[in-house]
Design an enzyme around this catalytic site. Structure first.
Site, PDB file in Angstrom:
ATOM      1  N   GLU B 135       0.835  -1.209   0.000  1.00 44.51           N
ATOM      2  CA  GLU B 135       0.000   0.000   0.000  1.00 44.51           C
ATOM      3  C   GLU B 135       0.869   1.258   0.000  1.00 44.51           C
ATOM      4  OE1 GLU B 135      -2.983  -0.174  -0.789  1.00 44.51           O
ATOM      5  OE2 GLU B 135      -3.398  -2.273  -0.374  1.00 44.51           O
ATOM      6  N   HIS B 138       1.859   2.108  -3.431  1.00 44.89           N
ATOM      7  CA  HIS B 138       0.841   2.851  -4.187  1.00 44.89           C
ATOM      8  C   HIS B 138       0.953   4.355  -3.928  1.00 44.89           C
ATOM      9  CE1 HIS B 138      -1.125  -0.459  -6.006  1.00 44.89           C
ATOM     10  NE2 HIS B 138      -1.781  -0.908  -4.956  1.00 44.89           N
ATOM     11  N   CYS B 145       1.851  -4.525 -10.513  1.00 45.77           N
ATOM     12  CA  CYS B 145       2.946  -5.008 -11.340  1.00 45.77           C
ATOM     13  C   CYS B 145       2.585  -6.391 -11.864  1.00 45.77           C
ATOM     14  CB  CYS B 145       4.196  -5.067 -10.477  1.00 45.77           C
ATOM     15  SG  CYS B 145       5.624  -5.691 -11.339  1.00 45.77           S
ATOM     16  N   CYS B 169      10.482  -5.548  -7.959  1.00 42.36           N
ATOM     17  CA  CYS B 169      11.150  -6.017  -9.167  1.00 42.36           C
ATOM     18  C   CYS B 169      11.923  -4.839  -9.781  1.00 42.36           C
ATOM     19  CB  CYS B 169      10.133  -6.566 -10.165  1.00 42.36           C
ATOM     20  SG  CYS B 169       9.179  -5.287 -10.970  1.00 42.36           S
ATOM     21  N   CYS B 172       9.684  -1.826 -10.821  1.00 38.64           N
ATOM     22  CA  CYS B 172       9.145  -1.072  -9.684  1.00 38.64           C
ATOM     23  C   CYS B 172      10.265  -0.307  -8.985  1.00 38.64           C
ATOM     24  CB  CYS B 172       8.413  -2.012  -8.734  1.00 38.64           C
ATOM     25  SG  CYS B 172       6.885  -2.644  -9.463  1.00 38.64           S
TER      26      CYS B 172
END
Ligand SMILES: Nc1ncnc2c1ncn2[C@@H]1O[C@H](COP(=O)(O)OP(=O)(O)OP(=O)(O)O)[C@@H](O)[C@H]1O
Ligand SMILES: [Zn+2]
Ligand SMILES: [Zn+2]
Lengths: 449, 186
Positions: B135, B138, B145, B169, B172
């Site tokens: 969260e 976000h 993703c 990853c 991200c």
């Protein structure tokens, strides 16, 4: 053309619209909302949507009626109905009228996610089928080489005309215009298509290395020749030999090569026994060879040999109609390759791409799109994803009054900055109040995105 | 703006286990490289409770967190033991607005396994940390993703949570770095 799952949520309850929109946006989908059927129909006229969520119970025209209208007009649009407890009857009626599914409020998170995945898959299949249909109807017979401009259509015709023969072809064009693809297309349409297409980049080798690459060598032919190596001339036997950057071949090699073309014979370095070979020669250059001949760095007799037919590949800036098509082609390729959710190009970004002059031609465009797919975080490529920020924004030629120039310039900057007022003002070197005044003065309107 | 001064606030809402709060704070600090502080608990805001559903609506909670967030906190995350929902969904483990500065997570559904038997504290800690990092991601504008193992992939059900690793990853990580740069603390 590349598809994207553009979604509209139609519901009279603000909280449902916002909640569903927020949830969908976390998956990277572009989402619009409408509070009633009338607004939904209006938006459908203006923009394409792949998927609609429609509340069954709405004041005015209800969801089922909206569904019927949509299906009449745009049968490909996927519609999912949203129902409340107790309206299962209307849900069934909706399914009969062409809804793909229905959801009961509130939704189970897992169901919702699985449903979206399923619908995205359906959409991909529909697009795939359409693409297949379209490709049957022509256009992609030249493999990866695409283009809709008049210039490219002529080029396709020329490729078809020369492919069946065996004459030497010289392809002339700036770097990155697709000369190698043209060579491959000729090979693929020629009777030699089942034999190899062998490419040699003459600019990438020193003279001695190019010599041994083309002719091959016996073991021990020179220091460092540890094994026997077949040359490209041998490998191309039966097929097509593609000499890229032929203008870079040294005058001595031109003489050697000319003999091969005349006698269809050559010998490996370190072996006097001649070998025969049979290939079709296609060469390419971005240099002005006529000028090189004048300067006596390129032999005229060799030039006549390799240039029985000339094919000119125009630079991208002279066929701007191809930019959108190519950009979408690369977008599709890279978003799949990089497993990214980028599926479209915003109007503003496309505008910038179209105005740019592309000195590196199609290769540069390909690189720009690849980069945008890597760094882009939205469903669409936006101006911010393009490497043309700041001073590198393509400018229109300066013409007209100072006021006109200013107007154009501010409009360009607003577009390039995606209407981010702070950023635009700072790039223009004026404060925000001044920028607002100019926007008002010139009557600019932010495009609804 | 410098990152040393700014913090992420962990805000207990109503009852919340101290050890869970500490685990969440430690993980956020480790993954976002921003100091975290656990605040004193606050009641769950009035108006969040929905008596028909017997659950708490995330939106008013996030709104009140946003308002109460002190200036030196760049993000705030509420932690609660009550069951959460958003209007379109039957339940959520947590919620945050893309690019917003407040998030909320709940341990209500994390404490039990498939057969409703309680899970070990370790498992509970792990789940809570994963949801909090997700969260919080976000709020730094990271969307869901496609990389299954990435902490930013979506996990609507509990069994999916246990399959994730707490890791960002390659993409991200890049996006997070971009966002930090935009926020001025590269
Ligand atoms: N019409 C086209 N349709 C699709 N892709 C194209 C087209 N033209 C060029 N490309 C792509 O652009 C890139 C450059 O093309 P190519 O290597 O054929 O150019 P070139 O003219 O041979 O360049 P150079 O002179 O620098 O060797 C390739 O990745 C190619 O796939
Ligand atoms: Zn999420
Ligand atoms: Zn990821």
């Amino acid at each position: 053309m590349v598809s994207e799952l553009n979604i509209m949520v139609v519901d009279d309850e603000l909280i449902v619209r916002e909640s569903l929109k927020g949830w969908l946006e976390k998956f990277g989908y572009g989402v619009d909302t409408a509070e009633d059927a009338r607004e939904a129909l209006e938006k459908l006229e203006r923009e394409g949507y792949a998927l609609l969520f429609v509340d069954i119970k709405m004041p005015g025209m209800d969801g089922v009626e909206l569904l019927k209208r949509v299906k009449e007009d745009q049968p490909d649009v996927i519609v999912v109905m949203i129902t409340a407890h107790g309206s299962i009857e209307s849900a069934i009626e909706a399914m009969k009228a062409g809804a793909s599914d229905y959801l009961m409020k509130p939704f189970d998170p897992e169901d919702l996610e699985l449903l979206i995945e399923k619908l995205a898959q359906t959409k991909r299949l529909m697009d795939e089928n359409r693409r297949l249909r379209e490709s049957y109807e022509g256009s992609s017979r030249f493999q990866d080489l695409i283009g809709q401009s008049g210039a490219m259509q002529k080029l396709f015709q020329l490729i078809e005309d020369v492919a069946p023969g065996d004459t030497a072809v010289l392809i002339v064009g700036e770097t990155g215009t697709g000369k190698e693809l043209v060579a491959k297309a000729i090979h693929a349409l020629s009777p030699r298509r089942y034999a190899p297409f062998v490419a040699v980049n003459c600019g990438a080798f020193t003279e001695t290395l190019l010599e041994s690459t083309l002719f091959g060598h016996e073991k021990g032919a020179f220091t460092g020749a540890h094994h026997l190596q077949k040359g490209r001339l041998e490998m191309a036997n039966g097929g097509t030999l593609f000499l890229d950057e032929v203008g870079e071949i040294s005058p001595k090699m031109q003489v050697d090569f000319l003999r091969v073309l005349e006698e269809k014979k050559f010998h490996r370095l370190g072996n006097p026994k001649p070998m025969t070979t049979d290939f079709r020669l296609i060469s390419a250059t971005h240099r002005d060879l006529e000028e090189a001949i004048q300067k006596r760095v390129f032999r005229q007799d060799f030039y006549y040999r390799i240039n029985v037919i000339t094919i000119v590949v125009p630079p991208l800036r002279e066929r701007k109609e191809d930019i959108e098509l190519l950009a979408h082609q690369f977008l599709g390729r890279y978003s799949q390759e990089l497993n990214k959710n980028v599926a479209g190009i915003s109007k503003e970004a496309l505008d910038i791409l179209t105005r740019y002059e592309w000195p590196g031609n199609v290769r540069e465009l390909e690189n720009v799109i690849e980069r945008a797919v890597v760094i882009g975080k939205k469903r669409k490529i936006n101006p911010a994803d393009l490497p043309f920020q700041d001073a590198r924004i393509p400018r229109r030629p300066i013409a007209g009054s100072l006021g006109e120039v200013e107007k154009d310039h501010i409009s360009d900057m607003l577009t390039a900055c995606d209407w981010n007022i702070a950023r635009t003002a700072s790039l223009l070197g004026i404060n925000r109040t001044t920028l607002y005044k100019k926007i008002k003065k010139y009557g600019f309107k932010q495009p609804a995105s | 703006m410098t990152s040393e001064k700014k913090i992420i606030a962990v805000q207990p809402l109503g009852r919340a286990r101290r050890d869970v709060l500490e685990v969440i704070a430690a993980n956020l600090q480790a993954f976002f490289q921003i100091r975290t502080e656990v605040f004193l608990d606050q009641p769950i805001p009035d108006g969040a409770y929905n008596s028909q559903r017997g659950q708490y609506n995330c939106y008013p909670i996030i709104e009140s967190l946003r308002i109460s967030k002190p200036h030196h906190a760049i993000k705030i995350i509420g932690v609660t033991e009550v069951d959460l929902f958003i209007p379109i969904l039957t339940y959520v483990f947590g919620e945050a607005e893309l690019g917003g500065n407040a998030a909320v997570v709940s341990t209500y559904r994390l404490a039990r396994g498939k057969d409703r038997e309680p899970v070990s504290s370790r498992r509970l800690f792990e789940r809570a940390a994963k949801i909090a990092v997700h969260e919080m991601g976000h709020t730094f504008r990271l969307p869901h993703c496609k990389e299954d193992r990435c902490i930013m992939s979506s996990f609507p059900v509990l069994s999916h949570i246990d399959e994730k690793t707490i890791y960002f990853c390659r993409y991200c990580t890049t996006f997070l770095r971009d966002e930090y740069e935009k926020l001025g603390f590269a």
